[in-house]
Design an enzyme around this catalytic site. Structure first.
Site: not given
Ligand code: PBG
Length: 327
Positions: A197, A207, A220, A236, A251, A277, A316
């Site tokens: 990720k 968010r 992050r 990983e 991801k 997203s 989505y």
């Molecule tokens: C963390 C989480 C995130 C997403 C899924 N799980 C956000 C992040 O890491 O800041 C993002 C998913 C998306 O953008 O569709 N709980």
């Protein structure tokens, strides 16, 4: 004129020929729908940056899941939007926390007719918006966070999750969760690890959807991966497999097709990709302006993610794509 090679256009001539020789097939069975469920609202709230996606009430979520089951979508993944947050993110493991309530409702209503997954993280529940506990110096404390992840896993499993999906990128999370689940006799609950990720700018609309902003303009990058690194993703993935992950996830998806393709031969368990997203929002935004055909681009994205090697896609577009594929 004679060609040295066969004419490749021959097999592209008709829809039936193209269908027959297609190397990749996108099916409704490949789709997992992310769903947001929000505590303390009476009616669903649209998410401006994710057109067509809602923050659901328990009731509207039930309706949405019924529709997804009818379409043949095999799984959903739940994200909670709690009414209140605290320093430790206790809503994430509270038996009455919003995701636990939602899981119990869905299990009661739909039994085993759809796979229930839950994102396992703290960021939606913490005041500072980080995925783990903070040290006094403000760093995310890896090992202290693992203890809380174990609590979240147990709460989600007790509420009926088939699969928990740790997304916080803490080292050792899969092992800590596996141990906790097994000790409490949840050995049938699976783990889908957000293994590779990236610290991506494509999570912006998400968010908004979960009302998360990271304190002090933070990010992050101290725990999610650097987009510059590919070999590190394989490491990983190996670690999460060694810790017992049942499903591995990459991801985001579209900018990371190379990671999916490189992961594929390393991974004999199911490989998932998250079309995130920002990837969805970009397509929707351009489509709203009439610049592209949103559904066509969405299906092209999903097909490309399958072609790169993913078995399943969190997206989505799940409902819209399932409707189109069922036509
Ligand atoms: C963390 C989480 C995130 C997403 C899924 N799980 C956000 C992040 O890491 O800041 C993002 C998913 C998306 O953008 O569709 N709980």
């Amino acid at each position: 004129m004679s060609f040295p090679q066969r004419r490749l256009r021959r097999l592209r001539r008709t829809p039936a020929l193209r269908r027959m020789v297609a190397e990749t097939r996108l099916s409704v069975d490949d789709l997992i729908a992310p769903l947001f469920v929000r505590e303390g609202i009476d009616s669903p709230v649209p998410i401006a940056s994710l057109p067509g996606v809602m923050q659901h009430t328990i009731e509207s979520m039930r309706t949405e899941v019924a529709a997804l089951i009818n379409l043949g979508v095999p799984g959903v993944i739940l994200f909670g939007v709690p009414e209140t947050k605290d320093e430790r993110g206790s809503g994430a493991w509270d038996p009455d926390g919003i995701v636990q309530v939602a899981l119990r409702e869905l299990r009661d209503s739909f039994g085993d007719s759809i796979v229930l997954m839950s994102d396992l993280c703290l960021d939606e529940y913490t005041t500072h918006g980080h995925c783990g506990l903070l040290t006094p110096a403000g760093d995310v404390d890896n090992d202290a966070t693992l203890e809380l992840y174990a609590e979240v896993a147990l709460a989600q499993a007790a509420a009926g999750a088939d699969i928990v999906a740790p997304s916080g990128m803490m080292d050792g999370a899969v092992m800590a969760i596996r141990d906790a689940l097994d000790e409490d006799e949840f050995e049938n609950v699976s783990i889908m690890a957000y293994a590779a990720k990236y610290a991506s700018a494509l999570y912006g609309p998400f968010r908004d959807a979960v009302d998360v902003s990271i304190a002090d303009g933070g990010d992050r990058k101290g725990y999610q991966q650097d987009p510059a690194n590919a070999r590190e993703a394989l490491e990983e993935i190996r670690q999460d497999l060694a810790e017992g992950a049942d499903i591995i996830m990459v991801k985001p998806a579209m900018s990371y097709l190379d990671i999916i393709a490189r992961a594929r031969p390393e991974v004999e368990v199911p490989l998932a990709a998250y079309h995130v997203s920002g990837e969805y929002a970009m397509v929707k935004a351009a489509a709203e302006r009439g610049w592209i055909d949103g559904l066509a681009v969405g299906l092209e994205h999903l097909t490309s993610i399958r072609r790169a090697g993913a078995d399943m896609i969190l997206t989505y577009f799940a409902r819209e794509a399932a409707e189109a594929l069922n036509e």
